[in-house]
Write a protein that holds these residues in place. Structure first.
Motif, short mmCIF file in Angstrom:
data_model
loop_
_atom_site.label_atom_id
_atom_site.label_comp_id
_atom_site.label_asym_id
_atom_site.label_seq_id
_atom_site.Cartn_x
_atom_site.Cartn_y
_atom_site.Cartn_z
N ARG A 184 3.04 5.03 -8.70
CA ARG A 184 3.65 4.06 -7.80
C ARG A 184 5.15 3.89 -8.11
N ALA A 185 5.57 4.04 -9.37
CA ALA A 185 6.98 3.84 -9.73
C ALA A 185 7.90 4.81 -8.99
N HIS A 214 8.10 -2.22 -12.17
CA HIS A 214 6.92 -2.33 -13.02
C HIS A 214 5.68 -2.03 -12.19
N VAL A 215 4.75 -1.35 -12.82
CA VAL A 215 3.49 -0.98 -12.18
C VAL A 215 2.37 -1.06 -13.21
N GLU A 226 0.84 -1.18 0.00
CA GLU A 226 0.00 0.00 0.00
C GLU A 226 0.89 1.25 0.00
N ALA A 227 0.44 2.27 -0.74
CA ALA A 227 1.17 3.54 -0.81
C ALA A 227 0.20 4.66 -0.44
N PRO A 228 -0.17 4.76 0.84
CA PRO A 228 -1.21 5.72 1.22
C PRO A 228 -0.83 7.18 0.95
N VAL A 258 -2.96 -1.58 -1.91
CA VAL A 258 -2.05 -2.67 -2.27
C VAL A 258 -2.14 -2.92 -3.77
N GLY A 259 -1.00 -3.04 -4.42
CA GLY A 259 -0.96 -3.33 -5.86
C GLY A 259 -1.01 -4.82 -6.09
N GLY A 260 -1.85 -5.25 -7.00
CA GLY A 260 -2.00 -6.67 -7.30
C GLY A 260 -0.90 -7.21 -8.18
N ALA A 261 -1.01 -8.51 -8.52
CA ALA A 261 0.04 -9.21 -9.26
C ALA A 261 0.29 -8.61 -10.64
#
Length: 184
Positions: A163-164, A155-156, A116-118, A124-127
């Motif tokens: 997110r990167a 990778h995002v 998670e990047a609040p 939360v980033g998935g697969a």
């Protein structure tokens, strides 16, 4: 299937430094279902022999448009070749790095997700889009731009592009290039 997007965050002539950054990124990732993909451009019979010892079931195709593993062809007769191994255990990374020598290559770690990047409004980033790639002796993910150094990409998902830089900051870095669509 959709592609991830990748952004370079670190470049170095010291491969061990690149691996150190990868390890730091993996330390914050959800590593369930961790597996590794390998890709290399091989022009030497010695390197091909060494790589096939590490990845005996790797697929390959001749870069001149002739021959490939699905036809049961002899890869040594079709050099240079592009060799790929997918879904490998992480224990194969060091043997692959030892075998690949100075050939252009990538190692991509594939796992369950990013944290998670609040601070930037992301859960939360998935697969899909949760990868780290180390490019050796090449600047790009397609293995087309030879280089004397090594580059780490995060990778995002495209819709989570912010997110990167957040991931880079988590390991004390910042992005050093553009966000690009990664190959499958």
């Amino acid at each position: 299937m959709s592609n991830s997007y990748a952004q370079p965050i670190f470049r170095t002539a010291d491969l061990s430094e690149g691996l150190r950054i990868v390890e730091q990124l993996l330390a914050i990732a959800d590593l369930r279902d961790l597996e590794v993909d390998f890709d290399a451009r091989v022009s030497s019979a010695d390197v091909l022999t060494a790589l096939l010892e590490v990845l005996p079931r790797a697929s390959w195709f001749g870069e001149e448009g002739t021959g490939d593993s699905s036809e049961g062809d002899d890869p040594w007769a079709h050099l240079p070749v592009r060799l790929r191994g997918f879904g490998q255990p992480p224990e194969k990374v060091q043997p692959f790095l030892n075998a690949v020598g100075g050939s252009p290559a990538t190692v991509r770690w594939d796992f369950m997700g990013w944290p998670e990047a609040p601070e930037i409004g992301l859960g939360v980033g998935g697969a899909r889009g949760a990868f780290v790639t180390l490019c050796m002796h090449v600047r790009d993910l397609e293995l087309e731009e030879p280089a004397p150094d090594h580059t780490v990409f995060v990778h995002v998902k495209e819709i989570e592009a912010e997110r990167a830089p957040w991931l880079a900051a988590q390991v004390g870095l910042s992005v050093i290039g553009d966000l690009v669509m990664a190959p499958d």
